[in-house]
Design a protein around this motif. Structure first.
Motif, PDB file in Angstrom:
ATOM      1  N   GLN A   3       0.816  -1.193   0.000  1.00 20.82           N
ATOM      2  CA  GLN A   3       0.000   0.000   0.000  1.00 20.82           C
ATOM      3  C   GLN A   3       0.859   1.257   0.000  1.00 20.82           C
ATOM      4  OE1 GLN A   3      -2.628   0.477   3.404  1.00 20.82           O
ATOM      5  NE2 GLN A   3      -4.267   1.141   2.057  1.00 20.82           N
ATOM      6  N   LEU A   4       0.311   2.274  -0.619  1.00 20.14           N
ATOM      7  CA  LEU A   4       0.952   3.581  -0.582  1.00 20.14           C
ATOM      8  C   LEU A   4       0.756   4.198   0.791  1.00 20.14           C
ATOM      9  CD1 LEU A   4      -0.489   4.448  -4.002  1.00 20.14           C
ATOM     10  CD2 LEU A   4       1.947   4.662  -3.532  1.00 20.14           C
ATOM     11  N   VAL A   5       1.758   4.928   1.260  1.00 23.69           N
ATOM     12  CA  VAL A   5       1.665   5.598   2.549  1.00 23.69           C
ATOM     13  C   VAL A   5       2.007   7.066   2.350  1.00 23.69           C
ATOM     14  CG1 VAL A   5       2.496   5.695   4.912  1.00 23.69           C
ATOM     15  CG2 VAL A   5       2.312   3.479   3.747  1.00 23.69           C
ATOM     16  N   GLU A   6       0.983   7.894   2.485  1.00 25.90           N
ATOM     17  CA  GLU A   6       1.166   9.335   2.353  1.00 25.90           C
ATOM     18  C   GLU A   6       1.294   9.965   3.736  1.00 25.90           C
ATOM     19  OE1 GLU A   6      -1.580   7.958  -1.018  1.00 25.90           O
ATOM     20  OE2 GLU A   6      -1.566   7.723   1.152  1.00 25.90           O
ATOM     21  N   SER A   7       2.053  11.051   3.820  1.00 26.20           N
ATOM     22  CA  SER A   7       2.231  11.747   5.090  1.00 26.20           C
ATOM     23  C   SER A   7       2.572  13.199   4.827  1.00 26.20           C
ATOM     24  CB  SER A   7       3.339  11.086   5.920  1.00 26.20           C
ATOM     25  OG  SER A   7       4.574  11.165   5.239  1.00 26.20           O
ATOM     26  N   GLY A   8       2.543  13.994   5.886  1.00 22.86           N
ATOM     27  CA  GLY A   8       2.972  15.378   5.791  1.00 22.86           C
ATOM     28  C   GLY A   8       1.856  16.401   5.808  1.00 22.86           C
ATOM     29  N   GLU A  26       8.277  -0.679  -3.793  1.00 22.91           N
ATOM     30  CA  GLU A  26       7.933  -1.393  -5.022  1.00 22.91           C
ATOM     31  C   GLU A  26       9.169  -1.469  -5.899  1.00 22.91           C
ATOM     32  OE1 GLU A  26       5.206  -2.913  -6.291  1.00 22.91           O
ATOM     33  OE2 GLU A  26       6.426  -3.335  -8.040  1.00 22.91           O
ATOM     34  N   VAL A  27       9.504  -2.628  -6.292  1.00 24.98           N
ATOM     35  CA  VAL A  27      10.742  -2.783  -7.038  1.00 24.98           C
ATOM     36  C   VAL A  27      10.747  -2.038  -8.359  1.00 24.98           C
ATOM     37  CG1 VAL A  27      11.329  -4.970  -5.968  1.00 24.98           C
ATOM     38  CG2 VAL A  27       9.903  -4.957  -8.007  1.00 24.98           C
ATOM     39  N   ASN A  28       9.569  -1.811  -8.940  1.00 25.49           N
ATOM     40  CA  ASN A  28       9.494  -1.120 -10.227  1.00 25.49           C
ATOM     41  C   ASN A  28       9.115   0.344 -10.089  1.00 25.49           C
ATOM     42  OD1 ASN A  28      10.160  -3.425 -11.753  1.00 25.49           O
ATOM     43  ND2 ASN A  28       8.050  -4.153 -11.564  1.00 25.49           N
ATOM     44  N   PHE A  29       9.334   0.907  -8.912  1.00 22.18           N
ATOM     45  CA  PHE A  29       8.954   2.292  -8.646  1.00 22.18           C
ATOM     46  C   PHE A  29       9.517   3.216  -9.703  1.00 22.18           C
ATOM     47  CE2 PHE A  29       7.583   5.506  -5.610  1.00 22.18           C
ATOM     48  CZ  PHE A  29       8.418   6.581  -5.881  1.00 22.18           C
ATOM     49  N   GLU A  30      10.788   3.023 -10.034  1.00 24.05           N
ATOM     50  CA  GLU A  30      11.455   3.957 -10.935  1.00 24.05           C
ATOM     51  C   GLU A  30      10.914   3.881 -12.362  1.00 24.05           C
ATOM     52  OE1 GLU A  30      12.729   1.480  -9.323  1.00 24.05           O
ATOM     53  OE2 GLU A  30      13.910   0.165 -10.630  1.00 24.05           O
ATOM     54  N   ASN A  31      10.168   2.847 -12.674  1.00 26.86           N
ATOM     55  CA  ASN A  31       9.631   2.684 -14.028  1.00 26.86           C
ATOM     56  C   ASN A  31       8.242   3.289 -14.199  1.00 26.86           C
ATOM     57  OD1 ASN A  31      11.939   1.263 -14.774  1.00 26.86           O
ATOM     58  ND2 ASN A  31      11.036  -0.694 -14.128  1.00 26.86           N
ATOM     59  N   GLU A  32       7.738   3.912 -13.154  1.00 29.08           N
ATOM     60  CA  GLU A  32       6.377   4.438 -13.201  1.00 29.08           C
ATOM     61  C   GLU A  32       6.338   5.961 -13.261  1.00 29.08           C
ATOM     62  OE1 GLU A  32       4.448   0.652 -12.930  1.00 29.08           O
ATOM     63  OE2 GLU A  32       3.745   2.666 -13.459  1.00 29.08           O
ATOM     64  N   ASN A  33       5.467   6.475 -14.112  1.00 27.36           N
ATOM     65  CA  ASN A  33       5.111   7.883 -14.041  1.00 27.36           C
ATOM     66  C   ASN A  33       4.165   8.033 -12.857  1.00 27.36           C
ATOM     67  OD1 ASN A  33       6.451   8.713 -16.488  1.00 27.36           O
ATOM     68  ND2 ASN A  33       4.845   7.619 -17.594  1.00 27.36           N
ATOM     69  N   LEU A  34       4.439   9.001 -12.004  1.00 28.48           N
ATOM     70  CA  LEU A  34       3.717   9.129 -10.734  1.00 28.48           C
ATOM     71  C   LEU A  34       2.880  10.394 -10.698  1.00 28.48           C
ATOM     72  CD1 LEU A  34       6.687   8.145  -8.429  1.00 28.48           C
ATOM     73  CD2 LEU A  34       4.831   6.660  -9.195  1.00 28.48           C
ATOM     74  N   GLY A  35       1.840  10.347  -9.882  1.00 28.45           N
ATOM     75  CA  GLY A  35       0.968  11.499  -9.768  1.00 28.45           C
ATOM     76  C   GLY A  35       0.564  11.772  -8.338  1.00 28.45           C
ATOM     77  N   TRP A  36       0.282  13.019  -8.052  1.00 28.82           N
ATOM     78  CA  TRP A  36      -0.353  13.431  -6.809  1.00 28.82           C
ATOM     79  C   TRP A  36      -1.784  13.839  -7.138  1.00 28.82           C
ATOM     80  CZ3 TRP A  36       0.847  13.060  -1.767  1.00 28.82           C
ATOM     81  CH2 TRP A  36       2.175  12.791  -1.420  1.00 28.82           C
ATOM     82  N   GLY A 100      -3.377   5.921 -11.660  1.00 27.40           N
ATOM     83  CA  GLY A 100      -4.043   5.313 -10.510  1.00 27.40           C
ATOM     84  C   GLY A 100      -4.044   3.804 -10.527  1.00 27.40           C
ATOM     85  N   ALA A 101      -2.946   3.208 -10.966  1.00 25.20           N
ATOM     86  CA  ALA A 101      -2.919   1.760 -11.148  1.00 25.20           C
ATOM     87  C   ALA A 101      -2.694   0.986  -9.853  1.00 25.20           C
ATOM     88  CB  ALA A 101      -1.835   1.388 -12.153  1.00 25.20           C
ATOM     89  N   TRP A 102      -2.091   1.638  -8.877  1.00 26.91           N
ATOM     90  CA  TRP A 102      -1.817   0.935  -7.619  1.00 26.91           C
ATOM     91  C   TRP A 102      -3.000   1.012  -6.670  1.00 26.91           C
ATOM     92  CZ3 TRP A 102       3.524   3.767  -7.052  1.00 26.91           C
ATOM     93  CH2 TRP A 102       4.456   3.133  -7.872  1.00 26.91           C
TER      94      TRP A 102
END
Length: 114
Positions: A3-8, A26-36, A100-102
């Protein structure tokens, strides 16, 4: 599933700044375009910022000029700093892949109020 864990998040005054963090082991974190994303009460969740695999940021008009998105692939973290916060920024903030795939995390609440 991981699971994703957001904070702050927190309760802040108009004009303040916050730096949100999100971790996703996630081992493939660097291969994903990410969004907030954010979801205000009674509204649908919306994308506010994204960052590509090469670190190129993009911002929606709602935060453009006030936000900075960054990522640290080694730590599997993505960050969102928002300056000059406004009451309209009040929402629960989430991170995910650009589409929003995760599995969604619980988000972090940002409340901007005087």
């Amino acid at each position: 599933q991981v699971q994703l864990v957001e904070s702050g998040g927190g309760l802040v005054h108009p004009g303040d700044s916050l730096r949100l963090s999100c971790e996703r082991p996630e081992v493939n974190f660097e291969n994903e375009n990410l969004g907030w994303f954010r979801q205000a009460p009674g509204k649908v969740r919306e994308l506010v910022a994204r960052i590509s695999t090469d670190g190129t940021p993009r911002y929606e008009d709602s935060v453009k000029g006030r936000a900075t998105v960054s990522r640290d692939n080694a730590k599997k973290m993505v960050y969102l700093q928002i300056d000059s916060l406004k009451p309209d920024d009040t929402a629960v903030y989430y991170c995910n892949t650009r589409w929003g795939a995760w599995l969604w995390g619980r988000g972090t609440q940002v409340t901007v109020s005087s």
